[in-house]
Design a protein around this motif. Sequence first.
Motif, mmCIF file in Angstrom:
data_model
loop_
_atom_site.group_PDB
_atom_site.id
_atom_site.type_symbol
_atom_site.label_atom_id
_atom_site.label_comp_id
_atom_site.label_asym_id
_atom_site.label_seq_id
_atom_site.Cartn_x
_atom_site.Cartn_y
_atom_site.Cartn_z
ATOM 1 N N MET A 138 45.002 36.519 42.942
ATOM 2 C CA MET A 138 43.562 36.450 43.152
ATOM 3 C C MET A 138 43.125 37.378 44.281
ATOM 4 N N ILE A 168 39.452 28.733 38.249
ATOM 5 C CA ILE A 168 39.724 30.155 37.992
ATOM 6 C C ILE A 168 41.114 30.528 38.497
ATOM 7 N N ALA A 220 36.655 38.123 37.228
ATOM 8 C CA ALA A 220 36.983 36.850 36.582
ATOM 9 C C ALA A 220 36.226 36.628 35.276
ATOM 10 N N VAL A 277 36.910 37.351 42.370
ATOM 11 C CA VAL A 277 35.845 36.358 42.318
ATOM 12 C C VAL A 277 35.060 36.396 43.626
ATOM 13 N N VAL A 308 42.660 39.307 40.118
ATOM 14 C CA VAL A 308 41.418 38.787 39.539
ATOM 15 C C VAL A 308 40.415 38.612 40.673
#
Length: 499
Positions: free
Chosen positions: A312, A301, A234, A265, A263
């Motif tokens: 994500m 985010i 991220a 995180v 992404v």
Amino acid sequence: MTGGNWLIDVRRPGADRRLDVRIADGVVAQIVDHDEVDHDGVRYDAGGRWLVPGLYDGHAHLTQYAIQQSRIDLSTATSAAHAVDLVAAAAATAPQAGGSDSDEPLIGARFRDGLWPEPLHKDLLDRRFGRRPVIMISADLHCGWANSAGIALLGHPGHPTGVLKEEVWFEALMRLPQPSEQRTDALVEEVVGSAVRRGLVGLRDFEFADNLTVWERRQHFGRTPIRVDCAVLAPELSDATTRGLTSGQQLPGSDGLLTLGPVKVFVDGSLNTRTALCHDRYPGTDGHGETVLDHEALSEIMRQAQRRKLIMAVHAIGDLANTIALDCFERTGAGGSIEHAQLVADDDLGRYAVLGVTASMQPWHAIDDWQVADRYWAGRTGRAFPFAALVDAGAMIEFGSDAPVAPLDPWRAIAAAVDRESIIGHPWHPEQQLSVADALRFSTRGRGIVRAGQPADLVLLDADPYTLAAPELITVGVHATAVAGHWLHGPSALVDCLP
């Protein structure tokens, strides 16, 4: 029949029916009964072996895994003092590296201190190694332990304990001396080759790097002809790191092998480092773990990712971290996965399916961590590593290794999901074990069995996996491995004759 080549006399797991498979343009073009049709083109007689889809690792850190193969192995250490002895013994066998006054750092890896009798501290290392830098990396990658010289090398001179965790440690890890780019790529090629010989055809790489650029370079030099889904951290999210692609899109010029991934995180830390974020306190402390991102930060985010049409991958190990992640998926409508999902509250099990969130899990962690879980998650381990509970709740599941935390070998993940008892020596929540069919499906991107129309990512096995116990699954013979119809591993008659 015209076009393509034939793999003849194969069986699907659990079935005696003999089949012939036509492969054309990187796809399984046709499946027929054995000798039902005339076969034009090149043929390879598989002799009744079992054909399964190529195995996929949904979570790995390839550069770290490759580099750690040459670092001092601390996986057998049972205490901090034992770990120090292992490093000293390794240093003694490499006198060319110099003595206690040498500037050449000693780097160890894969220690697990969750059950050690004493805390980590730099003083223990200082007394043994003096001014020579010593740096040790935990097996879960979430913690580092160094002496005074080592912690200074990592950018934290004068640190009171020499122990770094989570974000501070991840930043320090980037300061470690690394092999050259050429050497690193050669090491990666070596470990990928070993994994291909075990049936691996692809992986998702969560390395702390510009993964699209790194893998594009490796593919250019012909080192790693497997499928790689390249995650983006991220903090590094930009047009440069995504190339304007959306998650799942192929990188132009990569022959369809490289795709942009999710992404990544972090919401929390890890179990062994006692930073996994939990609803309950850790025994003997007031701590619940570490919150890396709260609801607001994670939701923002996710919204940024949505604007770029990216999915994500949310690292969440503790049950409170999983709750936060699921809350944010629900709040934003983002898609993606929760990485690890090692401890999940009962009320959250059904939310995975409702929200369409994939549980990306690493079954070998249960083998490595069951004793640590019994200590720190006492009374809650019935919902730790909840494979069967998530299946029963309708969740989508994907398996991986988290290499270097566990070896890059999908058969270990399958075996650990199927039967823990035969590996650790006694029962440990057998209600969470799965069938081989389910474990294989979660290790093959949901495919489970080979069907016409699928990519010709294929593995030929010497035994029917449905009939094997866990120790036999770990060692099952892999006769051949193909990616997009290209045989990367197997006898010369297959690799040389079938392109």
